[in-house]
Structure formats: C-alpha cells, structure tokens
Design a protein around this motif. Structure first.
Motif, PDB file in Angstrom:
ATOM      1  N   TYR A 360       0.824  -1.215   0.000  1.00  0.00           N
ATOM      2  CA  TYR A 360       0.000   0.000   0.000  1.00  0.00           C
ATOM      3  C   TYR A 360       0.857   1.264   0.000  1.00  0.00           C
ATOM      4  CZ  TYR A 360      -3.100   3.671   1.710  1.00  0.00           C
ATOM      5  OH  TYR A 360      -3.781   4.866   1.847  1.00  0.00           O
ATOM      6  N   ASP A 416      -9.274   0.152  -8.789  1.00  0.00           N
ATOM      7  CA  ASP A 416      -8.076   0.971  -8.612  1.00  0.00           C
ATOM      8  C   ASP A 416      -6.704   0.305  -8.755  1.00  0.00           C
ATOM      9  OD1 ASP A 416      -7.583   3.605  -8.567  1.00  0.00           O
ATOM     10  OD2 ASP A 416      -8.307   3.952  -6.544  1.00  0.00           O
ATOM     11  N   ARG A 591      -2.088   9.475   4.110  1.00  0.00           N
ATOM     12  CA  ARG A 591      -0.867   8.684   3.879  1.00  0.00           C
ATOM     13  C   ARG A 591       0.366   9.297   4.575  1.00  0.00           C
ATOM     14  NH1 ARG A 591      -2.233   8.596  -2.582  1.00  0.00           N
ATOM     15  NH2 ARG A 591      -4.298   7.715  -2.327  1.00  0.00           N
TER      16      ARG A 591
END
Ligand code: G6P
Length: 765
Positions: A360, A416, A591
């Motif tokens: 990720y 995605d 993030r």
C-alpha cells in the motif's frame, strides 16, 4: 391492550399465589417436623429422669408411693397425664381419667417392656392430639415395668395453623402489591410507549402533521425504537425516491437514482453473483474504550458501489484495516453490512504490517501514484515493494476466488491501482467470470509509464480483465498506446479494445461522479449563504466578506501550494480585497506515513503562515488552514457558504470535490475555479478553467469569480449542476455494470462452462 393487561395480571396473581403456597407448605411441614422432634426429645429426657425416680419405689412395691409420684409429676404443665405399669402390663398407678383414655394396657407399654427400649408415638385421644411416650422401668437392667407419659401435642397443630394464616395474609398483601406495581409498570413502560409508538408511526404513515425526526423515547422498548428508526429511514428514502422518480417521469427525463440502479443491476445480473474488490473497506471497526465504533471512510467509492451490492446481495472484498475489525467478523472473515440494515457481505482480508508497508504505502502510493499523476514527485520503485504488491494481489485473488464459490459466470469489479495484477490472477482460475478493473487515477503517456520496471507485468495483469475503465478518453488512449509499446497484441482502435491470446479487453471511459440528489437534499441550516458565511467565519475567528474554499486530502497532486500562491498574487494585485477575502483550506491528512506526504503537511502549513504573516491585519487573515478530516455535513456547510471553490490539482483522474461543490449549490450561486488537468474539466465547461502552474491566471480567475455578474454566475452554475445531476454516480455504476454484463465470454471459457469442445462464440464485441 386492556385485555392484555388483565390477562397479564391474572397470570401473575395465580403464579405468585401458587409459588408462595408451595413454599409455605414446605416451610410448615419443616416446622411441624421440628416441633415433633423437640417434643419427642424432651419426653425421652423426662421419661428417663422419672424412671430413675420411680424404679426404687417399684422395687419396694409401694403403690401408694407410686400414686404420689404420678400425682406430683403427672399434672405438670403440658402433660395430659402419666401412668405406671408392672412387668405384665397391669396398671399400678395413673393420673385420674388417663386409663380410660389410653386403655388399661396400652400396646406401647407391652412393646417397651419386651424391647427394654423407650418409644413414642403421636396419636389422638378423643379430639386431642397427644404424644405418648413409654419408657421401661428397670431393675438390674431388666425391664420390670413401664412408664407412660402423655403430652399434649395440640400446640403443634395450632402453630401450623397460625403459620398458614399468616402466610395467607402475607401472600394476599404481596399479590395485591405486585398486581398494583405490575399495573403501573405496564401503564408507564408498555401502554404509554406503545401508544406513543403507534402515534409516531401513524404520523409517519399518513405524512400529516410535523414529520417525526427521530423515533420516540420508548424506555424499555428501546430496541423497538431503534428498529422503528431504521424502518422510518427506509420508508422516507423509498418515498423520496418515488417522488424523485415521479418528478423525473413528469419531465420525461432519465436521471439515475439508487433505486433505478438497483433494478438495473438485478435485471443485468440474473443469478450471477457480484463481487467488488477495493483496498479501502466501506465500514471499519475501531475500539473506543469498552465499546466498538463503526466508521465509514469518507469515500465517493462507497456511495457509488454500495447500492449495487445492496441490490443483489453481493460481496465486497477489502483490506480489514480497523483495529477492531477482527472482533466483528465470523469464522470466514465475513460481516453483514450496512450494520443498521444488512444487505450484503463484507469479506475482510488481513495484511501484515510488512505487506501493508510494501503493497500500500510502497508500491501503490510511492510507485504507481506518482507514476500515474504527473506532478513532479519522483516515483520510487523498490523490488521489495513489488514483491509485496504481487503477494497481496495473490492474497486478494485467493479471497475473491473463494467468494466466487459456486456462482456461475460471476461479475467482478476490481477497484483501482492497488490491484493491477488481480484480473489476470482471477481470470486464469475462473475464465467464466466477467472481470472489470476501474482505474480511478490518470494513466500517463506511454513514455512516462515506461519508466516502471514492472510495466509489462502490470499491463498483463490488467489485460486479464474483460473491461478496463478510466475516467476519460485520453486516459484510455494513453493506456492503449502503452499496451501497444509494451506487449505483443492487436489494438482494435475502432472499438478501443486489445486482443491478446484469444482474449479481448475493452477499454472505455466511465466518468465517475457524486450522488447529486443525496448532496442536494442533505439537511441545511435554513440561513442564506451570506449568513452562513458570516457564521462560519465568526466560528473561525475571522472577519471577512468574501469566502473561498478548498477541500482536499493533503496530497502533492492537489496543487495546494500553487493555489496559495495564486491567492497571494490575487491579494497583491488587487489590494482592495485585502481585509475582505478569506480562503478556507480544509486539508484532510492522508498517507502521512510516507515521507513526501509528511513533509507536504509542513510545507502547506508554512506557506499559509507566510502569506498570513504578510497580509493579515486585525481580525482578518487571508488563509485559514483546517488540517483534519471533516464529515460530509461539515464540508457541505463550507460549499454552501463559499463565493468560490478552488480545485487546482496538478493532475487528477476526475476530482469529486468540484462535483460535490456544484451538487451542494442548490441556490445556483458560487463559482467553480477548476484545473484543466482534472478529469472533471472535460465535463464542466462552465467552470473558470485554469492552469494551476500559471499563478497570474489563478489570481485573475479569483478576481473574475468574485466579480462575475450574478446572472452569469447563476447561468453557469445551473448548466454545470445539470451536467452533474444527469451524469451522477448511479449512472456511472449502471453503465459499468451494463458494459460488463454485455461482455461475451471467450470460447475457452464457454467450453469451461458447457464442456462442449470446439464451440465458438466469437471474440468480437
Ligand atoms: C484516490 C484513489 C481512491 C482512494 C483515495 C483515498 O482518490 O483513487 O481510490 O480512495 O485516493 O486514498 P487512500 O489511500 O486514503 O485510500
């Protein structure tokens, strides 16, 4: 209702009475037994001591003395009398009238003389209840006679009767009290709330009077109130959907709604199962002390995809990222959602910290994200991240295959850039599945994408899908060119498809959007935009007459720093707006584990401070930076109060903020400044389109936005709202499903299903 209470009370009275009587019976029996035992014991002691006193006179054979003893002791309180017998059972002495009552030679006496053991028994003498106790009179341990004591035992029955009487009175009082209390409880806790609930539901059903906002407080019936609340919400939603449908029919328009999408999905899907995969889950659970909390991540994706899954009871496979997620799933890692009204299954996939780091944060967000967004942040490609990305894609593919189970020709919608490899991994195992991947971010040109060391694997992975969706046509074109340069394949430019190894992948644009109706009809304060603006600014401690707003994740692709420079230049160039124009930047941290994002937060803050320091005076400042996650409702307040909304992304697949702003402006006021590098700019021609790298142009756009004549502003806003209303998120989902369900499966997958070799269904679209 009245009958119910009467029956309830009668049952209670009968029940309590029976239970009380049963307990009393046991208690009386216990007491009776105790009293009898006591009497037996005391008679035994008395018998023994009297025997010791009598025995010498018996030996002397002195009847007169024996009669004296009998007269002396036989009339003691409680004794009915006593008698002495010789060894043959003949009466030697007795208190008066006793022999007539017990007989001249009672069998009990004969028995104790022969056994040489004392013994007692309860019996009745006429109407009196007595205890007879006989004891052997001994000489040299041999029985030579017997002594009988007769004790009045009627007090034992008297006590039992008293106990029964007292119990009866107690039970009576208890029953009356309990009945009274029950009646009151029933009235307060049941009759009252039920009447309230009935009235509430009547108002809801008839729609007369003020519409109830929340379910009434039903005290003990709280779970019922919760269900009523959910029921009311569904009813309201169904009603407003029916109203919208009716309006739409009236205007002969075909606007997509959640309900229309549901019908459409059911008709397209038939018996095939539908599975969606995304990295973010629609509901995550977190622990707050003792209790669990459900969080819905703010995501346009959930709004768009949830109605599809609800319509067909599909499955959503996603990363379980909440700290209490594991506590809420079953043994198969399943959970029924939405929590209030479960309609589909969420399957959580667990990742280790290392997997999350590599897949990720690493490959997806430090590699693919900057690679696809040309925003001058260098992509980082680490082999370890790539390995993790591959492993996690495989892990999700395994989960998806498991969920597909026995479904024939299931539909899979992959979401995605986190899952480029998934389509191929699934299709290899399940050629009968119809697979689509929607790429929510831009696709750069072939040269730019070519720097990725694993571009071939990524493209091969994606081409496993039957359908690849992007937001706009130019992303589709870029993708096809990248395929052309990377792999051996045939590009069908006429149909925008790739043919490779007997498999066809169609590449099409599906511009994503928002739930226009939902946003437009969400609750509002009732104030005018002017008052809302003054209130919002007052809450922020700022005094200004013009408000600009920006809403973004703090991401380097969003052009937040460029936007600030544009604002600075605007104030510099048009000083008349100093002390008057304030820009509120809502910046949701995102993030932050990645250094570039972490640094950017500091840069945005420093830049806001610098500009504020330069211009601010008194209670006015040019930029208010709100650095936290805001709810939809909070954000909508800003959208509705703003004169201008700035979307200045350096590159963006679509950008839903622009569309959310338009949906919120049902007053047809407000101006949208929109970067030409967003997908949204292709649809929203009436925005003030800017190049975010051109600071002068942005400053100019802000001035124009604030000075645009009201009529012009309204006309532009009306046209753009129309576009978003028609091209809403339900249309996006409907088109995607329609396209995917129309996919014709390749011959080998038909063979896999039918077992017929050489059967050809053709590969053309
Ligand atoms: C982008 C992606 C979305 C994603 C969002 C939030 O817009 O295209 O699919 O939901 O970023 O990113 P996050 O990393 O927080 O899931």
């Amino acid at each position: 209702m009245r009958w119910l209470s009467v029956r309830l009370i009668v049952s209670l009275i009968v029940g309590i009475t029976l239970v009380s009587l049963a307990f009393t019976y046991k208690e009386v029996q216990r007491q009776k037994l105790g009293l009898r035992k006591d009497l037996e014991r005391s008679d035994a002691v008395l018998g023994e001591s009297l025997a010791g006193y009598i025995e010498p006179y018996l030996e002397k054979q002195s009847p007169r003395q024996l009669q004296k003893i009998v007269d002396r002791f036989g009339n003691r309180e409680g004794l009915e009398g006593m008698a002495i017998y010789d060894k043959d059972g003949a009466l030697l002495a007795a208190t008066s009238a006793l022999p007539d009552r017990i007989g001249k030679q009672p069998p009990l006496v004969t028995q104790v003389i022969s056994t040489n053991q004392g013994s007692g028994q309860f019996s009745r003498l006429g109407t009196a209840s007595v205890h007879l106790y006989a004891f052997p009179l001994r000489q040299h341990d041999e029985a030579v006679g017997g002594l009988v004591i007769v004790h009045d035992a009627s007090y034992i029955n008297t006590q039992s009767t008293r106990m029964w009487r007292e119990t009866f009175v107690r039970v009576l009082v208890q029953v009356l009290l309990i009945a009274l209390i029950t009646l009151l409880i029933v009235r307060w806790s049941l009759v009252g709330p039920i009447a309230k609930a009935a009235q509430w539901m009547k108002t809801l059903r008839t729609g007369k009077g003020t519409m109830p906002s929340g379910a009434p407080d039903l005290g003990l019936l709280r779970p019922l109130a919760r269900e009523m609340q959910t029921f009311a919400a569904s009813l309201m939603a169904a009603r407003s959907a029916a109203e919208v449908e009716a309006q739409l029919r009236d205007t002969a328009e075909s606007i997509w709604t959640a309900e229309r999408l549901a019908v459409h999905v059911r008709s397209k899907l038939g018996d095939s199962g539908l599975i969606i995969v995304s990295n973010r889950e629609p509901y995550l659970h977190t622990r707050k002390g003792e209790s669990l909390e459900v969080v819905v991540p703010p995501s346009g994706l959930v709004t768009a995809l949830e109605p599809i899954l609800c319509a067909c009871d599909g499955k959503w496979v996603a990363h379980g990222s909440g700290d209490a997620d594991r506590e809420t799933v079953d043994a198969n890692d399943h959970l029924r959602v939405p929590p209030d009204d479960p309609k589909y299954t969420l399957r959580r996939v667990w990742l280790t910290k290392e997997e999350e780091e590599g897949y990720y944060f690493g490959f997806s967000n430090e590699g693919l994200w900057p690679l696809c967004h040309i925003a001058h942040t260098r992509p980082i490609f680490r082999t370890s991240d790539w390995e993790a990305y591959r492993e996690v894609n495989q892990k999700f593919a395994d989960a998806v295959l498991q969920e597909m189970g026995d479904f024939e020709q299931p539909l899979l919608l992959v979401q995605d850039y986190h899952f480029a490899l998934l389509p191929r991994l699934v299709k290899k195992q399940r050629p009968d599945a119809r697979v689509a991947i929607f790429w929510h971010i831009p696709w750069p040109n072939a040269e730019a994408f070519g720097i990725c060391p694993w571009q071939r694997e990524l493209i091969e992975g994606m081409l496993g899908a039957d359908l690849i969706g992007f937001h706009i046509q130019s992303h589709c074109n870029n993708f096809l060119q990248t395929v052309d340069r990377t792999l051996e394949s045939r590009i069908d430019w006429e149909h925008f498809a790739v043919d490779r190894e007997d498999h066809r992948t169609v590449v099409k644009p599906f511009p994503i959007s928002v739930d226009f109706q939902g946003i437009a009809s969400s609750p509002r304060s009732g104030e005018s935009p002017y008052t809302e603006r003054v209130n919002l600014l007052r809450e922020l401690g700022v005094n200004a007459s013009f408000l600009g707003v920006g809403v973004d994740r703090v991401d380097y692709t969003k052009g937040i720093l460029e936007r600030f420079l544009g604002i600075e230049r605007f104030l510099e160039k048009y000083p008349i707006y100093q002390n008057k124009f304030t820009f509120v930047q809502i910046g949701a941290p995102s993030r932050t584990h990645i250094k570039r994002y972490h640094d950017l937060r500091g840069e945005v803050e420093a830049e806001a401070d610098r500009i504020n320091w330069r211009f601010q005076s008194g209670s006015w400042k040019p930029i208010v930076y709100l650095k936290r996650q805001f709810s939809h409702e909070e954000v909508e307040k800003y959208y509705r109060a703003a004169d201008v909304c700035l979307v200045t992304s350096l590159h963006d697949g679509m950008n839903l903020v622009a569309k959310e702003f338009l949906a919120a402006r049902d007053d047809e006021q407000g101006v949208l400044i929109l970067s030409r590098f967003t997908g949204a700019a292709r649809e929203l021609n009436d925005a003030l389109i800017v190049n975010p790298y051109d600071i002068e142009q942005m400053a100019e756009a802000i001035r124009i936005a604030l000075e645009l004549p009201a009529v012009e502003r309204q006309a532009r806003m009306r046209r753009m709202r129309r576009v978003v209303q028609e091209h809403n998120v339900y249309r996006w989902a409907g088109n995607l499903i329609a396209e995917l369900s129309n996919v014709r499966l390749a011959p080998e997958s038909i063979e896999a299903i039918t077992g017929l070799k050489g059967f050809s269904a053709g590969t053309g679209q």
